[in-house]
Design a protein around this motif. Structure first.
Motif, PDB file in Angstrom:
ATOM      1  N   GLU A  46       0.803  -1.223   0.000  1.00 34.46           N
ATOM      2  CA  GLU A  46       0.000   0.000   0.000  1.00 34.46           C
ATOM      3  C   GLU A  46       0.834   1.270   0.000  1.00 34.46           C
ATOM      4  O   GLU A  46       0.603   2.179  -0.807  1.00 34.46           O
ATOM      5  CB  GLU A  46      -0.949   0.019   1.210  1.00 34.46           C
ATOM      6  CG  GLU A  46      -1.844   1.256   1.195  1.00 34.46           C
ATOM      7  CD  GLU A  46      -2.799   1.303   2.373  1.00 34.46           C
ATOM      8  OE1 GLU A  46      -3.585   2.271   2.436  1.00 34.46           O
ATOM      9  OE2 GLU A  46      -2.747   0.398   3.237  1.00 34.46           O
ATOM     10  N   SER A  47       1.809   1.377   0.878  1.00 35.61           N
ATOM     11  CA  SER A  47       2.580   2.610   0.985  1.00 35.61           C
ATOM     12  C   SER A  47       3.315   2.915  -0.314  1.00 35.61           C
ATOM     13  O   SER A  47       3.254   4.041  -0.830  1.00 35.61           O
ATOM     14  CB  SER A  47       3.573   2.506   2.142  1.00 35.61           C
ATOM     15  OG  SER A  47       4.364   3.666   2.223  1.00 35.61           O
ATOM     16  N   GLN A  48       3.998   1.898  -0.865  1.00 39.87           N
ATOM     17  CA  GLN A  48       4.751   2.110  -2.109  1.00 39.87           C
ATOM     18  C   GLN A  48       3.808   2.439  -3.264  1.00 39.87           C
ATOM     19  O   GLN A  48       4.083   3.330  -4.075  1.00 39.87           O
ATOM     20  CB  GLN A  48       5.556   0.858  -2.434  1.00 39.87           C
ATOM     21  CG  GLN A  48       6.654   0.546  -1.439  1.00 39.87           C
ATOM     22  CD  GLN A  48       7.379  -0.746  -1.771  1.00 39.87           C
ATOM     23  OE1 GLN A  48       7.416  -1.180  -2.916  1.00 39.87           O
ATOM     24  NE2 GLN A  48       7.962  -1.373  -0.760  1.00 39.87           N
ATOM     25  N   ALA A  49       2.693   1.705  -3.324  1.00 40.05           N
ATOM     26  CA  ALA A  49       1.756   1.932  -4.425  1.00 40.05           C
ATOM     27  C   ALA A  49       1.154   3.334  -4.347  1.00 40.05           C
ATOM     28  O   ALA A  49       1.035   4.026  -5.370  1.00 40.05           O
ATOM     29  CB  ALA A  49       0.659   0.869  -4.406  1.00 40.05           C
ATOM     30  N   ASP A  54       2.389   6.013  -2.970  1.00 43.45           N
ATOM     31  CA  ASP A  54       3.416   7.018  -3.309  1.00 43.45           C
ATOM     32  C   ASP A  54       3.555   7.130  -4.829  1.00 43.45           C
ATOM     33  O   ASP A  54       3.605   8.231  -5.385  1.00 43.45           O
ATOM     34  CB  ASP A  54       4.765   6.629  -2.694  1.00 43.45           C
ATOM     35  CG  ASP A  54       4.808   6.872  -1.189  1.00 43.45           C
ATOM     36  OD1 ASP A  54       3.894   7.562  -0.676  1.00 43.45           O
ATOM     37  OD2 ASP A  54       5.738   6.368  -0.540  1.00 43.45           O
ATOM     38  N   LEU A  55       3.637   5.980  -5.505  1.00 41.02           N
ATOM     39  CA  LEU A  55       3.781   5.997  -6.961  1.00 41.02           C
ATOM     40  C   LEU A  55       2.548   6.599  -7.621  1.00 41.02           C
ATOM     41  O   LEU A  55       2.660   7.424  -8.543  1.00 41.02           O
ATOM     42  CB  LEU A  55       4.003   4.572  -7.482  1.00 41.02           C
ATOM     43  CG  LEU A  55       4.101   4.437  -9.009  1.00 41.02           C
ATOM     44  CD1 LEU A  55       5.291   5.221  -9.554  1.00 41.02           C
ATOM     45  CD2 LEU A  55       4.205   2.958  -9.405  1.00 41.02           C
ATOM     46  N   ILE A  56       1.371   6.211  -7.159  1.00 41.19           N
ATOM     47  CA  ILE A  56       0.137   6.716  -7.755  1.00 41.19           C
ATOM     48  C   ILE A  56       0.029   8.227  -7.576  1.00 41.19           C
ATOM     49  O   ILE A  56      -0.285   8.960  -8.527  1.00 41.19           O
ATOM     50  CB  ILE A  56      -1.081   5.995  -7.143  1.00 41.19           C
ATOM     51  CG1 ILE A  56      -1.126   4.539  -7.634  1.00 41.19           C
ATOM     52  CG2 ILE A  56      -2.383   6.721  -7.499  1.00 41.19           C
ATOM     53  CD1 ILE A  56      -2.103   3.652  -6.867  1.00 41.19           C
ATOM     54  N   ASN A  57       0.299   8.715  -6.377  1.00 37.08           N
ATOM     55  CA  ASN A  57       0.194  10.165  -6.119  1.00 37.08           C
ATOM     56  C   ASN A  57       1.207  10.954  -6.942  1.00 37.08           C
ATOM     57  O   ASN A  57       0.881  12.013  -7.497  1.00 37.08           O
ATOM     58  CB  ASN A  57       0.391  10.451  -4.628  1.00 37.08           C
ATOM     59  CG  ASN A  57      -0.773   9.947  -3.790  1.00 37.08           C
ATOM     60  OD1 ASN A  57      -1.894   9.797  -4.287  1.00 37.08           O
ATOM     61  ND2 ASN A  57      -0.531   9.669  -2.515  1.00 37.08           N
ATOM     62  N   THR A  58       2.436  10.452  -7.005  1.00 41.78           N
ATOM     63  CA  THR A  58       3.464  11.129  -7.808  1.00 41.78           C
ATOM     64  C   THR A  58       3.070  11.159  -9.280  1.00 41.78           C
ATOM     65  O   THR A  58       3.201  12.179  -9.960  1.00 41.78           O
ATOM     66  CB  THR A  58       4.820  10.409  -7.651  1.00 41.78           C
ATOM     67  OG1 THR A  58       5.207  10.438  -6.282  1.00 41.78           O
ATOM     68  CG2 THR A  58       5.890  11.088  -8.485  1.00 41.78           C
ATOM     69  N   THR A  59       2.567  10.032  -9.767  1.00 43.74           N
ATOM     70  CA  THR A  59       2.160   9.957 -11.171  1.00 43.74           C
ATOM     71  C   THR A  59       1.019  10.919 -11.465  1.00 43.74           C
ATOM     72  O   THR A  59       1.016  11.595 -12.500  1.00 43.74           O
ATOM     73  CB  THR A  59       1.741   8.518 -11.515  1.00 43.74           C
ATOM     74  OG1 THR A  59       2.843   7.644 -11.277  1.00 43.74           O
ATOM     75  CG2 THR A  59       1.314   8.419 -12.966  1.00 43.74           C
ATOM     76  N   VAL A  77      -7.879  -1.257  -7.773  1.00 40.23           N
ATOM     77  CA  VAL A  77      -7.319  -2.606  -7.617  1.00 40.23           C
ATOM     78  C   VAL A  77      -6.661  -2.747  -6.252  1.00 40.23           C
ATOM     79  O   VAL A  77      -6.872  -3.736  -5.526  1.00 40.23           O
ATOM     80  CB  VAL A  77      -6.300  -2.909  -8.731  1.00 40.23           C
ATOM     81  CG1 VAL A  77      -5.572  -4.224  -8.459  1.00 40.23           C
ATOM     82  CG2 VAL A  77      -6.980  -2.970 -10.086  1.00 40.23           C
ATOM     83  N   LEU A  78      -5.869  -1.743  -5.885  1.00 35.51           N
ATOM     84  CA  LEU A  78      -5.160  -1.784  -4.607  1.00 35.51           C
ATOM     85  C   LEU A  78      -6.134  -1.923  -3.439  1.00 35.51           C
ATOM     86  O   LEU A  78      -5.974  -2.790  -2.567  1.00 35.51           O
ATOM     87  CB  LEU A  78      -4.313  -0.513  -4.453  1.00 35.51           C
ATOM     88  CG  LEU A  78      -3.584  -0.340  -3.124  1.00 35.51           C
ATOM     89  CD1 LEU A  78      -2.511  -1.409  -2.962  1.00 35.51           C
ATOM     90  CD2 LEU A  78      -2.960   1.050  -3.034  1.00 35.51           C
ATOM     91  N   TYR A  79      -7.171  -1.083  -3.415  1.00 38.15           N
ATOM     92  CA  TYR A  79      -8.090  -1.098  -2.279  1.00 38.15           C
ATOM     93  C   TYR A  79      -8.993  -2.327  -2.289  1.00 38.15           C
ATOM     94  O   TYR A  79      -9.359  -2.845  -1.222  1.00 38.15           O
ATOM     95  CB  TYR A  79      -8.906   0.192  -2.245  1.00 38.15           C
ATOM     96  CG  TYR A  79      -8.095   1.382  -1.764  1.00 38.15           C
ATOM     97  CD1 TYR A  79      -7.181   1.247  -0.727  1.00 38.15           C
ATOM     98  CD2 TYR A  79      -8.231   2.625  -2.360  1.00 38.15           C
ATOM     99  CE1 TYR A  79      -6.432   2.316  -0.284  1.00 38.15           C
ATOM    100  CE2 TYR A  79      -7.478   3.713  -1.925  1.00 38.15           C
ATOM    101  CZ  TYR A  79      -6.574   3.555  -0.892  1.00 38.15           C
ATOM    102  OH  TYR A  79      -5.827   4.618  -0.455  1.00 38.15           O
ATOM    103  N   ASN A  80      -9.342  -2.839  -3.457  1.00 39.70           N
ATOM    104  CA  ASN A  80     -10.087  -4.100  -3.476  1.00 39.70           C
ATOM    105  C   ASN A  80      -9.238  -5.231  -2.915  1.00 39.70           C
ATOM    106  O   ASN A  80      -9.721  -6.102  -2.196  1.00 39.70           O
ATOM    107  CB  ASN A  80     -10.526  -4.432  -4.899  1.00 39.70           C
ATOM    108  CG  ASN A  80     -11.886  -3.842  -5.257  1.00 39.70           C
ATOM    109  OD1 ASN A  80     -12.735  -3.643  -4.383  1.00 39.70           O
ATOM    110  ND2 ASN A  80     -12.096  -3.560  -6.530  1.00 39.70           N
ATOM    111  N   SER A  81      -7.936  -5.220  -3.247  1.00 39.46           N
ATOM    112  CA  SER A  81      -7.065  -6.284  -2.736  1.00 39.46           C
ATOM    113  C   SER A  81      -6.935  -6.210  -1.219  1.00 39.46           C
ATOM    114  O   SER A  81      -6.774  -7.231  -0.553  1.00 39.46           O
ATOM    115  CB  SER A  81      -5.686  -6.198  -3.388  1.00 39.46           C
ATOM    116  OG  SER A  81      -4.954  -5.075  -2.921  1.00 39.46           O
ATOM    117  N   LEU A  82      -7.009  -5.003  -0.681  1.00 42.14           N
ATOM    118  CA  LEU A  82      -6.886  -4.800   0.768  1.00 42.14           C
ATOM    119  C   LEU A  82      -8.216  -4.954   1.500  1.00 42.14           C
ATOM    120  O   LEU A  82      -8.270  -4.846   2.734  1.00 42.14           O
ATOM    121  CB  LEU A  82      -6.310  -3.408   1.041  1.00 42.14           C
ATOM    122  CG  LEU A  82      -4.867  -3.172   0.577  1.00 42.14           C
ATOM    123  CD1 LEU A  82      -4.531  -1.687   0.618  1.00 42.14           C
ATOM    124  CD2 LEU A  82      -3.886  -3.960   1.438  1.00 42.14           C
ATOM    125  N   GLY A  83      -9.300  -5.143   0.726  1.00 42.58           N
ATOM    126  CA  GLY A  83     -10.615  -5.273   1.340  1.00 42.58           C
ATOM    127  C   GLY A  83     -11.209  -3.949   1.785  1.00 42.58           C
ATOM    128  O   GLY A  83     -12.169  -3.936   2.558  1.00 42.58           O
TER     129      GLY A  83
END
Length: 926
Positions: A668-671, A673-678, A700-706
């Motif tokens: 989550e943290s890495q994703a 950071d990348l998403i916000n920067t992009t 996708v990220l938040y669905n994977s995290l529930g």
């Protein structure tokens, strides 16, 4: 280059930090690894002395020194030839495509214009060959004056060196415009400290020096050693002792130049004319200089006073003491005097052996426009283009346009120069040439060509923004005079509109598509570009159901075109189409086989052609397909390669695959950071399509995290605009998030839109995805049948992440139905698949579900190659498949020595000792 006899210890006073940095570079190469350093500083700061010191410390090295020379002339790969000339005896050891590319670039043989980065790969290989005998030190002084093509390729080589015993050191002046060497290790050479400056000044002045005069010289020199050594020489002993006649308020390089100018003015007239002629010729060719001197009736004795004054020396070549001496001579001379020097040099240059230098000197000898000289320059541009020297061709064409007397012909040459500048990536020069063309008598077709060039500039600068409007306007203008070019431009306009997406400042996809349908008819028979253009337009206007057949024809045309693209002309059309295929068209059709074929084929063609401007795009598309195929490590390796090549060639990295990979990895943290920067970056560039993709990745990220509420919000934002290819993906995320959040109406609405697309496509990927999404909103026997259908269909596809997800959703549903044994089978398979992929959040979600069924599950620690770097994964995979080091090097644009180095690391990490053992140590390729 500084050739004074000044004691080196004096020149390097106060430079301990700089000397230590250079000695580390030499020691690294001595130990067998590559080292690169960019030495920056103002004129006269001591960069040349530092390079001389590095050469002195490179004991046992082969040393090759290259010096850029200030000149308005751009000859293709002139600087690169300086570097490679001593090594050309090893040319035959390179792979044939590289050998041929370098031979054509250097004019050693005839052939098709080589791709410039294939030339760069050949240079890399040549340097690697040289290090087999002894370490190599390449010292490049005044790099800011190298021809553009040479500097670009040397920067590329610098970024690809790894395990070769090469020390590559660039020295150049500070510049706000320098981008080629940005990001390489740097050494900034600042001015000397005041105590060191005083000590250096004292060593140079052998007469009494008034303290006030000393303080004034030290203050105005600002620690510049050349200023400290040269400015006092322009003053008399009385001025030094009494403080009269001191310069004031001038920039340091100007002070140095003034000091040299005074010494030049003291020379006899013939000596001044000889020195000016030498300054006008960047080659340093002594025979040429004396032939030109004879044409001006300059006596041989004119050389002695100039040498005695310490301004230059006449050896095997003419060498100025410092570039500022050349500048002082050339810039301070009158325009008639400069023209006379160039006229003599043009007459003295052999028209058969060196027609390009003769044309260049003739151009600078011209006091007014001259058609014969312009024609010569045009021919020089053609020769440069045939050698792959696009930047040099553009330079010749610019000067040809300036010297063209006929206004109409000047317009044609200015447009040709602008096109060449765009091909060479020279935006500033392009604007100048477009302005020159616009000032002339443009006909309608030329006006349209001009507008198209402006639009292409806008798209290169910012992939979205107003580029669609500019390209569409250009297409409208072109239509009456050049229907083929108009349709090419319409395809570029659609590509720009796809990139701009929701951030478009002008016409969107719909308007461009309608303009296509109303515009020029396709060629007969239709070209690949025509089929693709009409297919995309039909999809956008008619919708997925009615437009699907045209889209299939377009995709098939591209597949057939890629399989048979044998010539450069064929590849040109392929790259034009590639802006919009295979991504997003193949995913829009839910055709994973076509996507895989086109992406891998594009990578193969780009590698074989050395097309590094296109290769990062092809690698990114292929990486994205690998992510959906569950090959996260292979995808990461391609992303790393694409990023490295983009940086090496000065491009902007594409973020598509990085976003998708980060989302599916579930960190989550890495994703985030990348998403916000992009998101910040693409908003600034006007790339709305990537903005939509970033929202899809968030879902996708938040669905994977529930975290289904957050996933629903992101998916809803992603679905606000129908971005080609991943709009369907975003609908899938929205359906799952809405179903888990109790937002059934939102889920049903999204399913209706998804079904329209998947039914039209009817591939197993499409129908399997639809069945899984439909199952989320169904109950009982219907849901069970839909989940089984989803698994069955997706098992026949490459998109294994969706297969694993279908099993996860099915297992979750079975557990809720109380069917624990069946749930465990699906969840265990999903958990194993996600763990193998590296999809950490989905894997953890499956593990929690398994625990809820009563099964004990341990967290996985990763697979055998998890600690390999991206490039090591690529090298290991190719070695496992039987490729030789040379073949791997050619594919990955590195040297065989670097391949060997990577394989050594791979063997150590995997605990194997040969290539055969790699087959069992690495997971099978998909």
């Amino acid at each position: 280059m500084d050739v004074s006899a000044m004691d080196s210890q004096v020149a390097l006073q106060g430079r301990d930090r700089e000397l230590a940095a250079l000695e580390r570079v030499v020691a690294t190469a001595q130990a067998g690894s590559s080292a690169v350093l960019v030495v920056r500083g103002q004129a006269g700061i001591g960069k040349t002395a530092l390079l001389d010191h590095a050469a002195g410390r490179a004991d046992g090295f082969r040393i090759i020194s290259v010096a850029g020379i200030e000149s308005e002339m751009e000859l293709p790969y002139a600087g690169l030839h300086q570097l490679c000339a001593p090594l050309l005896g090893r040319l035959h050891r390179l792979p044939t495509p590289q050998c041929d590319a370098l031979s054509v670039a250097f004019g050693l043989q005839e052939g098709e214009a080589p791709n410039r980065f294939l030339v760069g790969l050949a240079v890399l290989g040549l340097l690697a060959c040289a290090t087999e005998e002894q370490p190599l030190a390449c010292l490049i002084d005044d790099a800011q004056w190298l021809d553009e093509g040479s500097l670009q390729l040397l920067a590329f080589v610098a970024r690809r060196l790894k395990a070769e015993a090469v020390a590559l050191v660039f020295a150049l002046r500070d510049s706000d415009n320098d981008q080629e060497l940005a990001g390489l290790p740097e050494l900034i050479v600042a001015g000397l400290s005041e105590p060191d400056a005083r000590a250096l000044l004292a060593s140079a002045v052998r007469v009494p020096l008034d303290p006030l005069v000393r303080d004034r010289i030290v203050a105005e020199a600002r620690g510049n050693p050349m200023a400290l050594l040269q400015v006092p020489q322009a003053l008399t002993p009385a001025e030094l002792a009494g403080g009269f006649g001191l310069p004031g308020g001038r920039a340091v390089p100007r002070c140095i130049e003034d000091a040299f100018h005074q010494r030049i003015q003291s020379l006899p007239e013939d000596s001044r004319r000889l020195v000016l002629t030498a300054a006008a010729d960047p080659t340093g060719d002594l025979d040429l200089l004396w032939r030109a001197a004879g044409l001006q009736d300059i006596a041989v004795g004119a050389a002695a006073p100039a040498e005695a004054a310490g301004l230059l020396e006449f050896g095997s070549r003419v060498r100025f003491r410092h570039p500022l001496v050349r500048s002082a001579v050339y810039r301070r001379a009158s325009a008639p005097a400069r023209r006379a020097a160039h006229r003599a040099l043009a007459e003295a240059t052999d028209p058969l052996l060196d027609p390009d230098r003769r044309a260049w000197h003739g151009a600078h000898a011209a006091a007014r426009p001259d058609e014969s000289i312009a024609v010569d320059l045009e021919r020089s541009a053609d020769r440069a283009r045939r050698r792959g020297g696009v930047a040099a061709a553009a330079s010749f064409l610019r000067r040809a346009a300036e010297l063209t007397p006929d206004p109409a012909r000047r317009v044609s040459r200015a447009l040709a120069a602008a096109q060449a500048d765009i091909d060479a990536g020279g935006a500033d020069h392009t604007h100048t040439m477009l302005a020159a063309a616009e000032a002339g008598p443009l006909d309608d077709l030329q006006r349209a060509q001009l507008e198209r060039l402006r639009a292409r500039l806008a798209f290169a600068r910012m992939r979205g923004g107003d580029a669609p409007r500019l390209l569409l306007d250009a297409a409208h203008r072109l239509a009456p005079g050049d229907a083929v070019l108009a349709r090419d431009t319409l395809l570029e306009a659609i590509g720009a509109a796809i990139f701009a997406g929701r951030l478009s400042e002008g016409p969107g996809q719909q308007e461009v598509a309608e303009a296509t349908r109303d515009g020029p008819a396709p060629s007969s028979p239709p070209r690949m570009v025509d089929i693709v253009l009409d297919g995309i337009a039909g999809l956008i206007i008619d919708g997925p159901t009615a437009g699907i057949d045209g889209l299939r024809r377009a995709l098939q045309a591209v597949r057939e075109g890629q399989r048979s693209a044998a010539t450069d002309a064929d590849r040109r059309w392929l790259w034009l189409v590639f802006r919009v295929t295979p991504e997003p068209l193949a995913p829009e059709l839910w055709d994973d086989e076509a996507w895989h074929e086109l992406a891998t084929g594009a990578v193969d063609i780009a590698r074989a052609a050395g097309a590094l401007a296109v290769l990062p795009m092809a690698l990114t598309y292929h990486a994205c397909s690998l992510v959906l195929g569950g090959e996260f490590d292979a995808a990461a390796a391609l992303i790393d390669e694409a990023t490295a090549i983009s940086e090496a060639v000065g491009g902007v990295p594409m973020m598509y695959a990085s976003l998708v990979l980060a989302a599916w990895q579930g960190r989550e943290s890495q994703a985030r950071d990348l998403i916000n920067t992009t998101i910040d970056e693409v908003r600034a560039r006007g790339e709305g399509r990537v903005l939509g993709l970033a929202e899809y990745a968030t879902a996708v990220l938040y669905n994977s995290l529930g975290r289904y509420d957050d996933a629903l919000a992101a998916a809803t934002r992603a679905c606000q605009y129908e971005d080609l290819s991943f709009f369907g993906w975003a609908l899938v995320e929205k359906i799952e998030a809405a179903a888990h959040s109790g937002q059934l109406q939102a889920a049903v609405s999204a399913l209706e839109k998804l079904t329209e697309r998947t039914r039209a496509s009817s591939t197993d990927w499409a129908l399997g995805t639809e069945a899984c999404s439909h199952a989320l909103l169904s109950e009982g026997v219907t849901a069970d049948a839909l989940y089984r259908e989803a698994v069955e269909r997706l098992e026949r596809c490459r998109v294994t992440v969706h297969l694993a997800r279908a099993r996860l959703l099915y297992g979750e549903w079975l557990r809720r139905q109380g069917r624990r044994q069946e749930a465990r089978a699906q969840l265990r398979t999903a958990y194993e698949m996600f763990s193998r992929f590296g999809a950490e959040a989905f894997s953890e979600r499956a593990r929690r579900e398994l625990l809820a069924t009563g099964e004990t599950v341990r967290k996985r620690t990763g697979h055998a190659d998890s600690e390999l770097t991206g490039q090591e994964v690529q090298v290991a995979g190719l070695a496992k498949d039987g490729h030789t080091n040379a073949e791997i090097a050619a594919q990955l644009f590195i040297s065989p020595r670097t391949v060997e180095w990577h394989l050594g690391n791979v063997f150590a990490k995997l605990g194997v000792s040969n290539r055969r053992q790699l087959r069992s140590a690495l997971p099978p390729s998909n």
